[in-house]
Design an enzyme around this catalytic site. Structure first.
Site, short mmCIF file in Angstrom:
data_model
loop_
_atom_site.label_atom_id
_atom_site.label_comp_id
_atom_site.label_asym_id
_atom_site.label_seq_id
_atom_site.Cartn_x
_atom_site.Cartn_y
_atom_site.Cartn_z
N LYS A 46 0.82 -1.19 0.00
CA LYS A 46 0.00 0.00 0.00
C LYS A 46 0.86 1.26 0.00
O LYS A 46 0.40 2.34 -0.30
CB LYS A 46 -0.87 0.03 1.27
CG LYS A 46 -1.80 -1.15 1.43
CD LYS A 46 -2.50 -1.04 2.81
CE LYS A 46 -3.28 -2.28 3.14
NZ LYS A 46 -3.76 -2.25 4.54
N GLY A 47 2.12 1.12 0.41
CA GLY A 47 2.97 2.28 0.69
C GLY A 47 3.19 3.25 -0.46
O GLY A 47 3.43 4.44 -0.24
N GLU A 101 7.70 2.10 -6.40
CA GLU A 101 7.94 1.65 -5.03
C GLU A 101 8.04 2.87 -4.11
O GLU A 101 8.40 3.96 -4.55
CB GLU A 101 9.24 0.81 -5.02
CG GLU A 101 9.68 0.27 -3.70
CD GLU A 101 8.72 -0.70 -3.05
OE1 GLU A 101 7.56 -0.29 -2.79
OE2 GLU A 101 9.10 -1.84 -2.74
N ASP A 105 14.76 -0.90 0.56
CA ASP A 105 15.60 -1.08 1.75
C ASP A 105 16.56 -2.25 1.51
O ASP A 105 17.62 -2.06 0.92
CB ASP A 105 14.68 -1.32 2.95
CG ASP A 105 15.42 -1.50 4.25
OD1 ASP A 105 16.64 -1.30 4.28
OD2 ASP A 105 14.78 -1.85 5.26
N PHE A 154 14.12 4.19 10.47
CA PHE A 154 12.78 3.78 10.07
C PHE A 154 11.89 5.01 9.96
O PHE A 154 11.72 5.76 10.91
CB PHE A 154 12.19 2.80 11.08
CG PHE A 154 10.96 2.13 10.57
CD1 PHE A 154 11.04 1.08 9.66
CD2 PHE A 154 9.70 2.58 10.95
CE1 PHE A 154 9.90 0.48 9.16
CE2 PHE A 154 8.54 1.98 10.46
CZ PHE A 154 8.64 0.92 9.56
N ASP A 161 4.05 3.23 6.47
CA ASP A 161 3.37 2.97 7.74
C ASP A 161 4.26 2.33 8.80
O ASP A 161 5.37 1.87 8.51
CB ASP A 161 2.20 1.99 7.51
CG ASP A 161 2.70 0.56 7.27
OD1 ASP A 161 3.63 0.39 6.47
OD2 ASP A 161 2.16 -0.36 7.90
N ARG A 167 0.30 6.43 7.66
CA ARG A 167 0.34 6.59 6.20
C ARG A 167 -0.18 7.96 5.77
O ARG A 167 0.22 8.50 4.75
CB ARG A 167 -0.53 5.52 5.52
CG ARG A 167 0.01 4.11 5.61
CD ARG A 167 -0.75 3.20 4.65
NE ARG A 167 -0.64 1.79 4.98
CZ ARG A 167 0.37 1.00 4.61
NH1 ARG A 167 1.36 1.49 3.92
NH2 ARG A 167 0.38 -0.28 4.93
P1 5GP Z 1 12.83 -4.31 1.07
O1 5GP Z 1 12.45 -5.64 0.51
O2 5GP Z 1 13.54 -3.43 0.10
O3 5GP Z 1 13.60 -4.47 2.35
O4 5GP Z 1 11.48 -3.67 1.56
C1 5GP Z 1 10.81 -2.67 0.90
C2 5GP Z 1 9.54 -2.38 1.61
O5 5GP Z 1 9.73 -2.37 3.02
C3 5GP Z 1 9.02 -1.01 1.26
O6 5GP Z 1 8.14 -1.08 0.18
C4 5GP Z 1 8.33 -0.57 2.53
O7 5GP Z 1 6.99 -0.99 2.51
C5 5GP Z 1 9.08 -1.30 3.63
N1 5GP Z 1 10.08 -0.41 4.26
C6 5GP Z 1 11.42 -0.41 4.10
N2 5GP Z 1 12.01 0.54 4.83
C7 5GP Z 1 11.00 1.18 5.48
C8 5GP Z 1 10.95 2.28 6.39
O8 5GP Z 1 11.94 2.92 6.79
N3 5GP Z 1 9.71 2.65 6.83
C9 5GP Z 1 8.56 2.01 6.45
N4 5GP Z 1 7.42 2.48 6.93
N5 5GP Z 1 8.58 0.98 5.58
C10 5GP Z 1 9.78 0.57 5.10
#
Ligand code: 5GP
Length: 178
Positions: A46-47, A101, A105, A154, A161, A167
């Site tokens: 949803k982000g 996206e 991360d 974070f 969220d 959000r």
């Molecule tokens: P990845 O697979 O790259 O670790 O994860 C990506 C997803 O993790 C993003 O689409 C997001 O939803 C969540 N995410 C990664 N870092 C953060 C952060 O600092 N804050 C929040 N709220 N979500 C994050």
């Protein structure tokens, strides 16, 4: 009225103005690269919804939008396991696809998703992210369009969220005690 969310925010990282400038920058790049190509924007729920809506209104090219939901996070930790919760309705074979996206991360989500979408035979496949967190990277995946870079913290707001909360904050902030 009292803002029910702000008490949990330690500091603002990107203001509404900052976010507008990021969207404008990324949109200008996409407008140039995809002129005459009619890409499909694949929005990861949803982000990315707020970013996608803002971005789409700044695009002056013919484009389509579709949504996909994958899950990999629980609380503040990536589980490392990515599963598709809702799939696309659009047939992306032969299409120019841009994954939208919110933040990259570990990169594990996009790494898996990119491989999966590649198998559907798109004409091209690129990644556009509002934010990049390079310090968290565990998979070899890079975004083609990046609004801004964040450190190892974070963040919440503008679609992002913490357990479904924050959000609707119009800016991006760092949570207290994160
Ligand atoms: P990845 O697979 O790259 O670790 O994860 C990506 C997803 O993790 C993003 O689409 C997001 O939803 C969540 N995410 C990664 N870092 C953060 C952060 O600092 N804050 C929040 N709220 N979500 C994050």
């Amino acid at each position: 009225m009292i803002n029910e969310l702000e008490k949990d925010i330690d500091r603002v990282l990107f203001s509404e103005e900052d976010l507008k400038a990021m969207v404008k920058k990324v949109a200008a790049e996409i407008n140039e690269d995809y002129a005459g190509k009619k890409p499909v924007l694949v929005v990861l729920l949803k982000g990315s919804v707020m970013f996608a809506a803002d971005l789409m209104r700044s695009l002056i090219i013919d484009c389509e939008i579709d949504f996909m939901k994958v899950s990999s996070y629980s609380g503040t930790q990536s589980t490392g396991v990515v599963s598709i919760v809702n799939d696309l309705k659009t047939d992306i074979s032969g299409r120019h696809v841009i994954i939208i996206e919110d933040i990259v991360d570990t990169g594990l989500t996009l790494y898996r998703l990119k491989n999966l979408l590649e198998q559907r035979g798109p004409e091209s496949l690129r990644i556009c992210t509002l934010l990049d967190k390079p310090s968290g990277r565990k998979a070899e995946v890079y975004a083609d369009y990046i609004g801004g870079v964040v450190g190892n913290e974070f963040i919440v707001g503008n679609g992002l969220d913490y357990n479904e909360k924050y959000r609707n904050l119009p800016y991006i902030g760092v949570m207290r005690n994160s």
